[in-house]
Design a protein around this motif. Structure first.
Motif, PDB file in Angstrom:
ATOM      1  N   ALA A  86      -1.749   3.823   7.705  1.00 40.43           N
ATOM      2  CA  ALA A  86      -0.590   4.541   7.821  1.00 40.43           C
ATOM      3  C   ALA A  86       0.278   4.397   6.476  1.00 40.43           C
ATOM      4  CB  ALA A  86       0.167   3.979   9.188  1.00 40.43           C
ATOM      5  N   GLN A  87       0.227   3.111   5.936  1.00 43.14           N
ATOM      6  CA  GLN A  87       0.963   2.893   4.561  1.00 43.14           C
ATOM      7  C   GLN A  87       0.389   3.662   3.407  1.00 43.14           C
ATOM      8  OE1 GLN A  87       2.309  -1.312   3.991  1.00 43.14           O
ATOM      9  NE2 GLN A  87       1.335  -1.823   5.823  1.00 43.14           N
ATOM     10  N   ALA A 123      -4.133  13.325   2.126  1.00 45.24           N
ATOM     11  CA  ALA A 123      -2.867  12.688   1.539  1.00 45.24           C
ATOM     12  C   ALA A 123      -3.044  12.728   0.236  1.00 45.24           C
ATOM     13  CB  ALA A 123      -2.655  11.166   2.150  1.00 45.24           C
ATOM     14  N   MET A 164       2.649  11.918   7.701  1.00 44.19           N
ATOM     15  CA  MET A 164       3.069  10.296   7.995  1.00 44.19           C
ATOM     16  C   MET A 164       4.237   9.887   6.861  1.00 44.19           C
ATOM     17  SD  MET A 164       2.296   8.579  10.097  1.00 44.19           S
ATOM     18  CE  MET A 164       1.086   8.738  11.583  1.00 44.19           C
ATOM     19  N   ARG A 165       4.346  10.845   5.914  1.00 44.17           N
ATOM     20  CA  ARG A 165       5.208  10.553   4.755  1.00 44.17           C
ATOM     21  C   ARG A 165       6.677  11.227   4.847  1.00 44.17           C
ATOM     22  NH1 ARG A 165       2.044  13.799   0.320  1.00 44.17           N
ATOM     23  NH2 ARG A 165       0.403  13.138   1.715  1.00 44.17           N
ATOM     24  N   ARG A 197      10.132  12.026   7.023  1.00 47.82           N
ATOM     25  CA  ARG A 197      11.015  11.299   7.860  1.00 47.82           C
ATOM     26  C   ARG A 197      10.581  10.745   9.279  1.00 47.82           C
ATOM     27  NH1 ARG A 197      17.219  11.732   8.117  1.00 47.82           N
ATOM     28  NH2 ARG A 197      17.811   9.752   9.041  1.00 47.82           N
ATOM     29  N   TRP A 198      10.089  11.690   9.961  1.00 48.65           N
ATOM     30  CA  TRP A 198       9.847  11.508  11.282  1.00 48.65           C
ATOM     31  C   TRP A 198       8.458  11.369  11.544  1.00 48.65           C
ATOM     32  CZ3 TRP A 198      13.982   9.945  14.135  1.00 48.65           C
ATOM     33  CH2 TRP A 198      15.152  10.616  13.792  1.00 48.65           C
ATOM     34  N   GLY A 199       7.715  11.409  10.423  1.00 49.73           N
ATOM     35  CA  GLY A 199       6.307  11.326  10.880  1.00 49.73           C
ATOM     36  C   GLY A 199       5.544  12.487  11.345  1.00 49.73           C
ATOM     37  N   GLY A 248      -2.294  12.811   7.800  1.00 56.41           N
ATOM     38  CA  GLY A 248      -2.633  12.576   6.626  1.00 56.41           C
ATOM     39  C   GLY A 248      -1.808  13.106   5.874  1.00 56.41           C
ATOM     40  N   PHE A 275      -6.639   7.141  14.027  1.00 55.76           N
ATOM     41  CA  PHE A 275      -5.650   6.739  14.819  1.00 55.76           C
ATOM     42  C   PHE A 275      -6.254   7.214  16.233  1.00 55.76           C
ATOM     43  CE2 PHE A 275      -2.802   7.625  11.160  1.00 55.76           C
ATOM     44  CZ  PHE A 275      -2.683   6.359  10.890  1.00 55.76           C
ATOM     45  N   PRO A 288       0.900  -1.374   0.194  1.00 52.92           N
ATOM     46  CA  PRO A 288       0.035  -0.144   0.073  1.00 52.92           C
ATOM     47  C   PRO A 288       0.765   1.187   0.067  1.00 52.92           C
ATOM     48  CG  PRO A 288      -0.615  -1.511   1.785  1.00 52.92           C
ATOM     49  CD  PRO A 288       0.723  -2.139   1.142  1.00 52.92           C
ATOM     50  N   LEU A 303       1.255   5.795  -1.386  1.00 54.29           N
ATOM     51  CA  LEU A 303       0.320   7.115  -1.114  1.00 54.29           C
ATOM     52  C   LEU A 303      -0.757   7.337  -2.074  1.00 54.29           C
ATOM     53  CD1 LEU A 303       3.202   9.869  -0.461  1.00 54.29           C
ATOM     54  CD2 LEU A 303       0.810   9.566   0.617  1.00 54.29           C
ATOM     55  N   VAL A 357       8.223   4.979  10.606  1.00 57.29           N
ATOM     56  CA  VAL A 357       7.217   6.145  11.140  1.00 57.29           C
ATOM     57  C   VAL A 357       6.282   5.435  11.940  1.00 57.29           C
ATOM     58  CG1 VAL A 357       5.600   7.704  10.529  1.00 57.29           C
ATOM     59  CG2 VAL A 357       7.992   7.929   9.594  1.00 57.29           C
ATOM     60  N   LEU A 374      -0.835   6.637   3.828  1.00 55.80           N
ATOM     61  CA  LEU A 374      -0.467   7.840   4.072  1.00 55.80           C
ATOM     62  C   LEU A 374       0.796   8.008   3.929  1.00 55.80           C
ATOM     63  CD1 LEU A 374      -2.530   8.770   7.388  1.00 55.80           C
ATOM     64  CD2 LEU A 374      -3.200   9.216   4.768  1.00 55.80           C
ATOM     65  N   GLY A 375       1.753   7.016   3.548  1.00 55.50           N
ATOM     66  CA  GLY A 375       2.917   6.998   3.099  1.00 55.50           C
ATOM     67  C   GLY A 375       4.133   6.970   4.214  1.00 55.50           C
ATOM     68  N   ALA A 376       3.440   6.515   5.335  1.00 58.38           N
ATOM     69  CA  ALA A 376       4.551   6.177   6.395  1.00 58.38           C
ATOM     70  C   ALA A 376       5.465   4.991   6.378  1.00 58.38           C
ATOM     71  CB  ALA A 376       3.527   5.888   7.824  1.00 58.38           C
TER      72      ALA A 376
END
Lengths: 255, 270
Positions: free
Chosen positions: B171-172, A155, A100-101, A103-105, A97, A85, A71, A73, B180, B174-176
């Motif tokens: 979460a995936q 997102a 999350m993509r 580096r640190w979320g 949204g 969440f 899965p 983006l 993350v 959303l690109g995590a």
């Protein structure tokens, strides 16, 4: 060239076929409703679209890209439950949204401030601005699903997948969610796939309704054959486009 | 009316909660009185008044040789060992729990290993620890870690696995990244569970602490109890036991409060 191409899709779990030879082409901006009896592979089909599973044979391509292995983006998802969440507030869920993509979320400093402002705009649009600081557990079912859709759209996915998103809602809430979804759609022009049990809902919201069923049936071994798309209805105008066509062409119109 | 539908009011609930404590106290007082009236020199069940007297002496008067109030020194030494042991267990357990719960590769490699490790009776390892780490602080802390870590790892990895798959998939989309997902989704969601696991581990941790102190130490609550046992000083032992019970209860209460305070969204899970 169609936007989403599903080509010759097979899915088998331990020698038990679930889906057989599924072929479908979807244009950008279409709303596809998916219906069928329980255990007919609707949800499996959605998981394959989501790339949560990998098909035994065949491929799902979005805009001609290589089939996804996990899965990502480009596909947004809203499940019947557990779609937001629980440990984040409503506003944090919307910010997630976008964040999350990274580096640190999470966002820091000025980008966090900007994301919060954008999140507040989104919340105002989906009517949740008054509960921005609350945790999702305090929200009603309809509000949670609105939040889940808002988060998925934040997102900016290329296709939005909905797995019985309104299945657990009461009829009144369900109707207002339909309006909400239709408004969002006219606004964003998003390509949507929605699995539902409710035929009325499917024909009301969908541009096309795909019916999953088993074309072959072995009475001695019901799990012998898998399901495929048996009908592909044009559901614009509530499923009676040809009636409209006749009226437009054959009925004398008052000038 | 059925018994299962009869609920006590506030006053009755308080009375019922206090009742067992009072009953135990009365039973002790009666038993002690019977023994003391038969033999005033009896040391087994000192009178409640004697215990209270000893308690006061212990917490206020210093040692005759050094002038230190041993009670507080014992408490401090024991709490340090306990805190260090449980803290290390919690931290390492959290890390391994997340790794085993989230990564199928790590799960295949480590889950069975941890399951086998957790079957080793920690006290059987105590002699090895004394030989390897000496009789100082290290061997006691290590015993607590060995005693509580496998349980925390197993519990937390199970909790991570119980996080709804929908949330991980969401979460995936959303690109995590895996990192993350671990830090922003799994970590906050198992934190209340970590506190829960630590609360459950406190009992075993005290057991291992007192066992280690009883065998080789020169300070600590467990050491003191086993030292005065030689003189049948029941009043001192009882004081220490009550104090340990109170400390354990207070820790449990504080952890529960912390969990409510910091993770309000998980209220129903606690």
């Amino acid at each position: 060239m169609s936007f989403v191409t599903v080509q010759d899709l097979f899915q088998t779990y331990d020698d038990r076929p679930i889906l057989e030879r599924v072929n479908v082409q979807v244009d950008e901006g279409e709303f596809i409703a998916i219906v069928g009896a329980s255990g007919c592979g609707k949800s499996t089909f959605l998981r394959l679209l989501l790339a949560q599973e990998y098909p035994t044979r065949g491929a799902v391509r979005i805009a001609g890209a290589a089939p996804a292995r996990e899965p990502g983006l480009d596909r947004g998802i809203v499940f019947q439950k557990y779609s937001v969440f629980p440990h984040m507030t409503v506003r944090e869920n919307i910010v997630a949204g976008e964040s999350m993509r990274t580096r640190w979320g999470r966002f820091f400093g000025s980008s966090l401030k900007a994301a919060r402002t954008r999140a507040d705009e989104t919340l105002a649009r989906i009517g949740l601005d008054h509960v921005a600081e609350n945790y999702p557990a305090t929200l009603s079912g309809g509000m949670q699903q609105r939040l889940a859709i808002g988060q998925a759209l934040a997102a900016r996915p290329r296709i939005l997948l909905l797995d019985e998103p309104f299945g657990a809602l009461d009829p009144g809430t369900r109707l207002s969610m339909h309006d909400f979804l239709q408004d969002l759609r006219t606004e964003t022009g998003m390509t949507v796939f929605m699995v539902t049990h409710d035929l009325e809902e499917a024909f009301k919201l969908g541009d096309r309704v795909l019916v999953f069923d088993k074309p072959r049936w072995d009475p001695h071994d019901p799990s012998r054959y898998g399901a495929t798309i048996t009908y592909d209805f044009d559901a614009c105008d509530g499923g009676i486009p040809f009636q409209r066509l006749k009226e437009d062409t054959h009925v004398l119109q008052a000038k | 009316m059925r018994l299962i539908n009869i609920k006590p009011g506030r006053a009755l609930a308080l009375f019922l909660a206090l009742l067992p404590f009072v009953l135990v106290l009365i039973a002790y007082a009666v038993g002690s009185d019977i023994r003391l009236s038969a033999n005033p020199q009896d040391k087994l069940l000192p009178a409640p008044a004697t215990v209270v007297e000893t308690m006061q002496r212990l917490v206020t008067e210093g040692d005759r040789r050094t002038g230190r109030i041993l009670f507080w020194h014992d408490t401090w030494a024991s709490l340090q060992r306990l805190g260090l042991g449980i803290g290390i267990s919690a931290l390492v357990g959290l890390m391994f729990g997340l790794i085993i719960g989230l990564l199928p590769l790590a799960r295949s490699a480590l889950a069975q290993f941890v399951a086998v490790l957790s079957m080793i009776p920690p006290l059987a390892l105590l002699p090895i620890l004394f030989i390897v780490f000496g009789l100082g602080e290290l061997s006691k802390v290590v015993l607590i870690v060995i005693g509580t870590l496998p349980f925390i790892i197993r519990d937390l990895s199970q909790r991570v696995l119980e996080i709804p798959q929908e949330l991980i998939v969401k979460a995936q989309t959303l690109g995590a990244s895996s990192w993350v997902i671990a830090t922003r989704i799994a970590l906050p969601q198992v934190m209340p569970r970590l506190i829960q696991a630590v609360r459950l581990s406190l009992g075993p941790a005290w057991l291992f602490l007192i066992a280690a102190e009883a065998i080789a130490s020169d300070l600590g609550l467990g050491y003191r109890i086993f030292l005065v046992r030689r003189y049948l000083a029941m009043d001192v032992i009882l004081t220490y036991v009550i104090w340990i019970t109170f400390l354990a209860f207070a820790m449990d209460w504080m952890l529960r409060r912390a969990s409510r305070r910091f993770f309000p969204w998980a209220e129903d899970g606690l």
